[in-house]
Scaffold this motif. Structure first.
Motif, mmCIF file in Angstrom:
data_model
loop_
_atom_site.group_PDB
_atom_site.id
_atom_site.type_symbol
_atom_site.label_atom_id
_atom_site.label_comp_id
_atom_site.label_asym_id
_atom_site.label_seq_id
_atom_site.Cartn_x
_atom_site.Cartn_y
_atom_site.Cartn_z
ATOM 1 N N LYS A 523 -22.471 77.263 3.984
ATOM 2 C CA LYS A 523 -21.702 76.278 4.731
ATOM 3 C C LYS A 523 -22.222 74.880 4.387
ATOM 4 N N ASP A 554 -13.046 75.373 7.177
ATOM 5 C CA ASP A 554 -13.967 76.421 7.626
ATOM 6 C C ASP A 554 -15.306 76.350 6.922
ATOM 7 N N ILE A 557 -19.171 72.331 8.428
ATOM 8 C CA ILE A 557 -19.538 72.519 9.837
ATOM 9 C C ILE A 557 -19.149 71.336 10.717
ATOM 10 N N TRP A 560 -15.881 71.413 12.722
ATOM 11 C CA TRP A 560 -15.737 72.412 13.792
ATOM 12 C C TRP A 560 -15.803 71.759 15.161
ATOM 13 N N THR A 563 -18.596 73.183 20.336
ATOM 14 C CA THR A 563 -19.175 74.455 20.794
ATOM 15 C C THR A 563 -19.521 75.355 19.613
ATOM 16 N N ARG A 564 -18.639 75.421 18.622
ATOM 17 C CA ARG A 564 -18.936 76.229 17.438
ATOM 18 C C ARG A 564 -20.076 75.616 16.643
ATOM 19 N N LEU A 565 -20.078 74.293 16.521
ATOM 20 C CA LEU A 565 -21.159 73.621 15.801
ATOM 21 C C LEU A 565 -22.509 73.920 16.459
ATOM 22 N N ARG A 566 -22.571 73.826 17.776
ATOM 23 C CA ARG A 566 -23.847 74.067 18.470
ATOM 24 C C ARG A 566 -24.335 75.494 18.232
ATOM 25 N N ARG A 567 -23.431 76.464 18.178
ATOM 26 C CA ARG A 567 -23.848 77.839 17.887
ATOM 27 C C ARG A 567 -24.473 77.922 16.502
ATOM 28 N N PHE A 568 -23.876 77.232 15.536
ATOM 29 C CA PHE A 568 -24.424 77.228 14.184
ATOM 30 C C PHE A 568 -25.803 76.571 14.162
#
Length: 573
Positions: A523, A554, A557, A560, A563-568
């Motif tokens: 990524k 996709d 990063i 995104w 919320t998705r960024l923080r998970r990554f």
């Protein structure tokens, strides 16, 4: 067509180099370098500033402001001309070689009477530098590689310089009576990192007014050739501009014809021939009857060839034709897709603007989130401390309530040591929202050691992004030597993103490396590494490079949702 800011930046950088060559005060040279960078990154045009106004720019004191005012008023800087007179022109030519440096250039001139790059290359071939102190085998190899970089660059100019010039010319020609369309084509439209010449197209009934206008532009230093269908000029910076005027009905065909690389155009013309057609800048024609079948838009031309429209940045004959035929063209990331910048600096370290100004500028860009990532303590010249960075974190929290929808992330740019370690212990790193880790020193490590260094950084659970991964500076410094496939595999395995750094002299990773890394499932983060408010707009160069690497939303990063960024960023935690 350089801005006054850019002209003054170049002059001050040259003056700093000349101070270094003549053995002057290193702190004075550094002061001029910092002032040059500050003026180059200053968002407003300095042409209208007096001494007091110039002194408002960070790192510009009274003495430097006086010299800038002198140049803006007279077109010359006396102290610079005095220094130039003391240094042979050949030495000034030598310091353009990446990896050489002013002191070594002067020694070559004084000890071996070398005063040109050609003479230096011949001396290397004759092994004449072997007995010269400070020119060991590794140093000689670096100089040899620097000469090759210089030769490869040739007359090509950076993408940012070419784009600035092109946009000014397009704006001027668009004002000429009778202009229906005006745009850039060629390698600039494909967003190549350097540009050899500019291809500009105009759609109009008559060509003469446009050919005359181009020849009369203030930026035009020389008319190379003037005709009714094509006129070529050269700017003061040495950039050739080729202007072609087409009928409005041929606009799409002209843009298709003059945008693609040689390889891409051969492929599209071959497809046309196999269908009994002829493709030119005027349209797509039936080869037998000469009937025009498509010409007004690029979409029409590609569709008649049996292809979807192919984004200009992909037209390099790297498989885009096959992908188009099989319905597998990527929907490449765009500047509109970027939701936030994850690598920026303030004047707490080496940035030019205070935190509040950088945050306000990011908010105006409509970002959903924005990270401040000032340098960490092991980049000693920046004088970062635990106390300073924690105070910055508190200030960010105070600002967070004033920004509406934009969320602030507190980050840092860590230094990757030769052994792969980074600044600060794990407990301290855990307090940051995002950690960028970059190589800032020891560029000459061997391939194995450099690979281990980068892989170990990826394996750090708090390192989220590897910043400007190869460390290259276009035309000035080659990237570090590493087993990049092993590094890319480590990034994919550990959930560490690779940066596409948008600074025009970096564009690192480059498009070719992005393509390789993408195959490993890596990524990416397209960041500006902004050190000034004006640098935030450089995002477009990073996005263009990402497109050339076939990246989609996709893959990136910072397109995104937060919320998705923080998970990554938790790296699987």
């Amino acid at each position: 067509m350089a801005r006054p800011n850019d002209e003054v930046e170049a002059l001050l950088r040259e003056y700093a180099d000349l101070i270094a060559i003549t053995g002057g005060d290193a702190f004075k040279a550094r002061a001029y370098e910092k002032a040059a960078r500050a003026i180059g990154g200053y968002p407003a045009d300095i042409a209208g500033l007096d001494e007091d106004g110039l002194k408002e720019i960070p790192n510009v004191g009274r003495s430097i402001a006086d010299k800038v005012v002198e140049y803006l008023r007279t077109g010359r800087m006396a102290v610079l001309e005095e220094r130039r007179a003391k240094i042979p022109a050949g030495v000034r030519e030598l310091i353009a070689v990446p990896g050489l440096g002013p002191k070594k250039a002067l020694r070559l001139y004084e000890d071996l009477h070398i005063s040109s790059v050609q003479q230096l290359s011949a001396a290397l071939d004759a092994d004449a530098l072997a007995d010269l102190r400070g020119f060991g085998e590794k140093s000689r190899e670096n100089i040899r590689h620097g000469i090759e970089l210089l030769r490869r660059a040739g007359a090509r100019v950076p993408l940012s310089t070419a784009l600035d010039t092109a946009e000014e010319i397009v704006a001027e020609l668009s004002r000429v009576t009778g202009c229906r369309r005006c745009a850039c084509a060629g390698s600039l439209r494909r967003m190549r990192e350097t540009v050899g010449d500019l291809d500009i197209l105009v759609a109009a009934r008559r060509s003469d007014p446009f050919m005359a206008a181009l020849c009369e532009l203030p930026a035009t230093a020389e008319v190379v050739a003037r005709g009714t269908k094509k006129t070529s000029v050269r700017t003061a910076e040495g950039l050739q501009v080729d202007l072609r005027v087409l009928p409005q009905e041929s606009w799409g065909a002209g843009m298709q014809y003059f945008t693609g690389s040689k390889g891409h155009n051969i492929r599209t013309r071959t497809i046309a021939v196999h269908q009994g057609l002829k493709l030119s800048e005027y349209g797509l024609f039936d080869a037998g009857s000469g009937q025009s079948l498509a010409s007004r838009t690029e979409e029409e031309v590609y569709a008649r060839l049996g292809l979807p429209w192919i984004p200009p940045t992909l037209r390099e004959d790297r498989g885009e034709i096959e992908a188009a035929l099989h319905g597998e063209l990527p929907e490449v990331v765009t500047e509109r897709d970027i939701r936030g910048d994850l690598h920026t600096h303030t004047d707490l370290t080496d940035g030019l603007a205070p935190l509040e100004e950088m945050v306000a500028a990011a908010s105006k860009r409509g970002y959903a989130y924005y990270a401040v990532t000032d340098h960490a303590p092991r980049l000693y010249m920046q004088r970062m401390t635990d106390e300073k960075v924690l105070a910055q974190r508190e200030r960010l929290r105070e600002l967070a309530g004033t920004l509406g929808r934009m969320r602030l992330l507190h980050g840092t740019e860590l230094n990757i040591d030769p052994d792969g370690e980074v600044d600060w212990p794990a407990g301290f790193l855990a307090g940051f929202d995002v950690c960028v880790a970059s190589v800032h020193s020891h560029f000459g490590l061997g391939r194995g050691a450099m690979t281990r260094r980068l892989v170990r950084a990826c394996e750090n659970p708090y390192v989220n992004i590897i910043g400007h991964p190869t460390t290259r500076l276009i035309g000035r410094r080659a990237g570090v030597d590493a087993d990049w496939d092993e590094v890319f595999a480590a990034c994919a395995r550990t959930g560490t993103a690779l940066e596409v750094n948008a600074q025009p002299d970096r564009l690192d990773l480059c498009d070719v490396d992005i393509l390789r890394a993408r195959e490993h499932g890596v990524k990416f983060a397209v960041n500006t590494d902004a050190h000034a408010v004006a640098h935030l707009a450089q995002l477009r160069y990073g996005v263009g490079t990402a497109q050339r690497g076939w990246l989609t939303r996709d893959d990136v990063i910072n397109t995104w949702p937060l919320t998705r960024l923080r998970r990554f960023l938790r790296k699987g935690g």
